[in-house]
Design a protein around this motif. Structure first.
Motif, PDB file in Angstrom:
ATOM      1  N   CYS A  72       0.826  -1.203   0.000  1.00  0.00           N
ATOM      2  CA  CYS A  72       0.000   0.000   0.000  1.00  0.00           C
ATOM      3  C   CYS A  72       0.863   1.256   0.000  1.00  0.00           C
ATOM      4  O   CYS A  72       0.561   2.241  -0.679  1.00  0.00           O
ATOM      5  CB  CYS A  72      -0.933  -0.005   1.205  1.00  0.00           C
ATOM      6  SG  CYS A  72      -2.171  -1.330   1.197  1.00  0.00           S
ATOM      7  N   THR A  73       1.957   1.222   0.749  1.00  0.00           N
ATOM      8  CA  THR A  73       2.859   2.366   0.826  1.00  0.00           C
ATOM      9  C   THR A  73       3.537   2.621  -0.519  1.00  0.00           C
ATOM     10  O   THR A  73       3.650   3.774  -0.969  1.00  0.00           O
ATOM     11  CB  THR A  73       3.924   2.142   1.911  1.00  0.00           C
ATOM     12  OG1 THR A  73       3.279   1.957   3.175  1.00  0.00           O
ATOM     13  CG2 THR A  73       4.877   3.321   1.999  1.00  0.00           C
ATOM     14  N   ALA A  76       0.962   4.055  -2.835  1.00  0.00           N
ATOM     15  CA  ALA A  76       0.619   5.433  -2.475  1.00  0.00           C
ATOM     16  C   ALA A  76       1.708   6.420  -2.863  1.00  0.00           C
ATOM     17  O   ALA A  76       1.435   7.613  -3.034  1.00  0.00           O
ATOM     18  CB  ALA A  76       0.359   5.513  -0.971  1.00  0.00           C
ATOM     19  N   ILE A  88      -3.943   5.503   2.054  1.00  0.00           N
ATOM     20  CA  ILE A  88      -3.384   4.693   3.145  1.00  0.00           C
ATOM     21  C   ILE A  88      -4.429   4.479   4.240  1.00  0.00           C
ATOM     22  O   ILE A  88      -4.600   3.359   4.760  1.00  0.00           O
ATOM     23  CB  ILE A  88      -2.131   5.365   3.730  1.00  0.00           C
ATOM     24  CG1 ILE A  88      -0.973   5.315   2.724  1.00  0.00           C
ATOM     25  CG2 ILE A  88      -1.717   4.689   5.036  1.00  0.00           C
ATOM     26  CD1 ILE A  88      -0.472   3.916   2.416  1.00  0.00           C
ATOM     27  N   CYS A  91      -6.949   1.928   3.097  1.00  0.00           N
ATOM     28  CA  CYS A  91      -6.390   0.570   3.132  1.00  0.00           C
ATOM     29  C   CYS A  91      -6.363   0.035   4.560  1.00  0.00           C
ATOM     30  O   CYS A  91      -6.760  -1.108   4.822  1.00  0.00           O
ATOM     31  CB  CYS A  91      -4.978   0.563   2.545  1.00  0.00           C
ATOM     32  SG  CYS A  91      -4.899   0.824   0.757  1.00  0.00           S
ATOM     33  N   THR A 116      -1.456   5.329  11.052  1.00  0.00           N
ATOM     34  CA  THR A 116      -2.058   6.333  10.167  1.00  0.00           C
ATOM     35  C   THR A 116      -2.184   7.707  10.824  1.00  0.00           C
ATOM     36  O   THR A 116      -2.794   8.602  10.258  1.00  0.00           O
ATOM     37  CB  THR A 116      -3.461   5.874   9.701  1.00  0.00           C
ATOM     38  OG1 THR A 116      -4.289   5.648  10.862  1.00  0.00           O
ATOM     39  CG2 THR A 116      -3.378   4.606   8.876  1.00  0.00           C
ATOM     40  N   GLN A 119      -0.848  10.587   8.636  1.00  0.00           N
ATOM     41  CA  GLN A 119      -1.732  10.858   7.498  1.00  0.00           C
ATOM     42  C   GLN A 119      -2.998  11.594   7.941  1.00  0.00           C
ATOM     43  O   GLN A 119      -3.467  12.514   7.262  1.00  0.00           O
ATOM     44  CB  GLN A 119      -2.119   9.550   6.790  1.00  0.00           C
ATOM     45  CG  GLN A 119      -1.010   8.929   5.978  1.00  0.00           C
ATOM     46  CD  GLN A 119      -0.110   8.034   6.812  1.00  0.00           C
ATOM     47  OE1 GLN A 119      -0.271   7.924   8.023  1.00  0.00           O
ATOM     48  NE2 GLN A 119       0.843   7.385   6.161  1.00  0.00           N
TER      49      GLN A 119
END
Length: 248
Positions: A72-73, A76, A88, A91, A116, A119
């Motif tokens: 995912c990182t 992204a 993120i 996800c 997270t 973010q």
């Protein structure tokens, strides 16, 4: 068993695809969650609370989630910061939704919240800045913050600051009135693509808190005779508490 699980999980890192246009979790993540559910079911980890099974659960989660989160990182990284943050969080929300049915995975769910946090804070700032613009308070915020940064003993009255005279404040408040009348308090831009209702609500609450705290500070300055406003009520007709109520 764990060697085979590692092979399947690490396959996620081969040919990582860009995020979907809607910034929702990709199909590969859902496939990984299906794998996790099947593994937990076969291992009967959830049914048995023994120490060995607790250890096995943690090892299984690490084996699957670490490469999944790395995927995912990597995906992204092709996006700008705001879109990447939304992706993120989406996800992680999908992963947490899967783990939430397992009582002995609570610690891992909490760890994902921590993962997270950065973010989320980025999106709070994004939403707050959007609200500052829409409410007209951005015209107040910039010169106010500059004035506040000056030494208190040497800065002049606030009313003498360019952009913060009575007429300029009234113009900004007219925009605020229009915003409040529209009552269209929605998330801005990519933030609207957040899937978690909890995250969306928390994000809006934090952004509103930022706006109302700024307004309360400004209200105090305008009502301070030392700052040179002849008629503070004509500049700011609403109290901070009234603004909080209207934005809820």
């Amino acid at each position: 068993f764990f060697d085979q699980l590692n092979i399947r999980a690490n396959a996620l890192l081969v040919n990582v695809e860009p995020p979907p246009e809607g910034l929702e979790a990709p199909a590969e993540l859902e496939h990984a969650m299906d794998l996790l559910r099947n593994v937990l079911s076969c291992q009967d980890v959830y049914a048995d609370r023994g120490a060995q099974h607790e250890h096995d659960l943690d090892k299984i989660l690490t084996c699957i989630l670490d490469p999944l989160l790395e995927m995912c990182t990597i995906s992204a990284s092709r996006l700008d910061k705001v879109n990447a943050a939304v992706y993120i969080i989406n996800c992680v929300y999908q992963i947490q939704s899967t783990l939430s049915v397992y009582d002995n995975a609570e610690a891992r769910v909490q760890q994902l919240d921590t993962r997270t946090a950065t973010q989320f804070e980025l999106l709070v700032q994004e939403q707050a800045q959007a609200m500052l613009t829409h409410t007209g308070l951005s015209a107040v915020a910039v010169p106010l913050q500059y004035w506040e940064s000056e030494p208190a003993e040497t800065r002049g009255p606030l009313a003498r600051v360019q952009g913060l005279d009575a007429a300029a404040i009234r113009a900004s408040m007219a925009r605020l009135d229009a915003y409040l009348s529209a009552a269209n308090f929605t998330l801005a831009g990519a933030c609207e693509m957040l899937l978690s209702a909890r995250v969306r609500t928390s994000l809006m609450e934090r952004a509103v808190k930022y706006i109302t705290t700024l307004y309360a500070r400004f209200y105090g300055y305008v009502n301070d005779p030392a700052n040179g406003y002849a008629s503070p009520a004509d500049c700011l007709s609403r109290t901070p508490d009234q603004l909080v109520t209207l934005l809820q």
